[in-house]
Scaffold this motif. Sequence first.
Motif, PDB file in Angstrom:
ATOM      1  N   ARG A 123      20.619  20.029  -3.717  1.00 33.14           N
ATOM      2  CA  ARG A 123      20.251  21.430  -3.878  1.00 33.14           C
ATOM      3  C   ARG A 123      19.187  21.813  -2.841  1.00 33.14           C
ATOM      4  O   ARG A 123      19.235  22.884  -2.251  1.00 33.14           O
ATOM      5  CB  ARG A 123      19.755  21.682  -5.304  1.00 33.14           C
ATOM      6  N   THR A 124      18.220  20.926  -2.619  1.00 32.65           N
ATOM      7  CA  THR A 124      17.171  21.186  -1.629  1.00 32.65           C
ATOM      8  C   THR A 124      17.773  21.297  -0.230  1.00 32.65           C
ATOM      9  O   THR A 124      17.415  22.192   0.542  1.00 32.65           O
ATOM     10  CB  THR A 124      16.113  20.058  -1.662  1.00 32.65           C
ATOM     11  N   GLN A 127      19.478  24.587   0.095  1.00 30.82           N
ATOM     12  CA  GLN A 127      18.499  25.660   0.224  1.00 30.82           C
ATOM     13  C   GLN A 127      17.928  25.672   1.638  1.00 30.82           C
ATOM     14  O   GLN A 127      17.774  26.734   2.238  1.00 30.82           O
ATOM     15  CB  GLN A 127      17.367  25.504  -0.801  1.00 30.82           C
ATOM     16  N   ASP A 128      17.596  24.487   2.166  1.00 27.31           N
ATOM     17  CA  ASP A 128      17.080  24.391   3.527  1.00 27.31           C
ATOM     18  C   ASP A 128      18.102  24.940   4.522  1.00 27.31           C
ATOM     19  O   ASP A 128      17.753  25.630   5.477  1.00 27.31           O
ATOM     20  CB  ASP A 128      16.728  22.948   3.884  1.00 27.31           C
ATOM     21  N   SER A 130      20.367  27.170   3.892  1.00 24.93           N
ATOM     22  CA  SER A 130      20.398  28.622   3.708  1.00 24.93           C
ATOM     23  C   SER A 130      19.231  29.273   4.448  1.00 24.93           C
ATOM     24  O   SER A 130      19.397  30.291   5.114  1.00 24.93           O
ATOM     25  CB  SER A 130      20.341  28.953   2.231  1.00 24.93           C
ATOM     26  N   ASP A 131      18.042  28.674   4.330  1.00 27.26           N
ATOM     27  CA  ASP A 131      16.873  29.188   5.043  1.00 27.26           C
ATOM     28  C   ASP A 131      17.097  29.146   6.549  1.00 27.26           C
ATOM     29  O   ASP A 131      16.719  30.066   7.272  1.00 27.26           O
ATOM     30  CB  ASP A 131      15.621  28.387   4.687  1.00 27.26           C
TER      31      ASP A 131
END
Length: 178
Positions: A123-124, A127-128, A130-131
């Motif tokens: 998940r991290t 998210q990274d 996506s950022d």
Amino acid sequence: MRSNLTDTFADNIVVNKIYEIRSHKVMLDRDLAELYGVETRVLNQAVKRNIERFPEDFMFQLTKDELENWKSQFVTSNTIKMGLRKAPNVFTEHGVLMLSSVLNSQQAIQVNIQIVRIFVKLRTLLQDQSDLKVEIADIKRHLQNHDKNIELVFSYLDELIEKKAEPRKQIGFKPDDW
């Protein structure tokens, strides 16, 4: 205590058993049973005895089409069955967490902890990623503005060059004026 190399190897084994089905990261019942050190039927029996703990967003059974699609992703000598008599149950991250309450062995608890940590890492990473996509979009927008500004500067230069090409009246002191 295990070494980092052993942890990484074990993590890779688990990561390779996580699939994306119906937009969920899931694990197959037979893969979880293998990790927990129990037979698949034992795992599924424990789930059936506690079915109220496994709503649709925790666990679901693959449809025939999903099973065929999943099997087509693998090249094996026996792609027809792949050791499957029926469509497997798949467990989302929450379903895996719930399994620790129905499979109460020490190995199940340790494996669950490892799997949950891996889901969190995934998940991290997502998210990274996506950022990073947002940052890339910002850079593209910034570059497009630079491109427009450069085009504007060149158009002004073109105008100046055209004006310079026109004959200009000389100003200043001329020797003939004496």
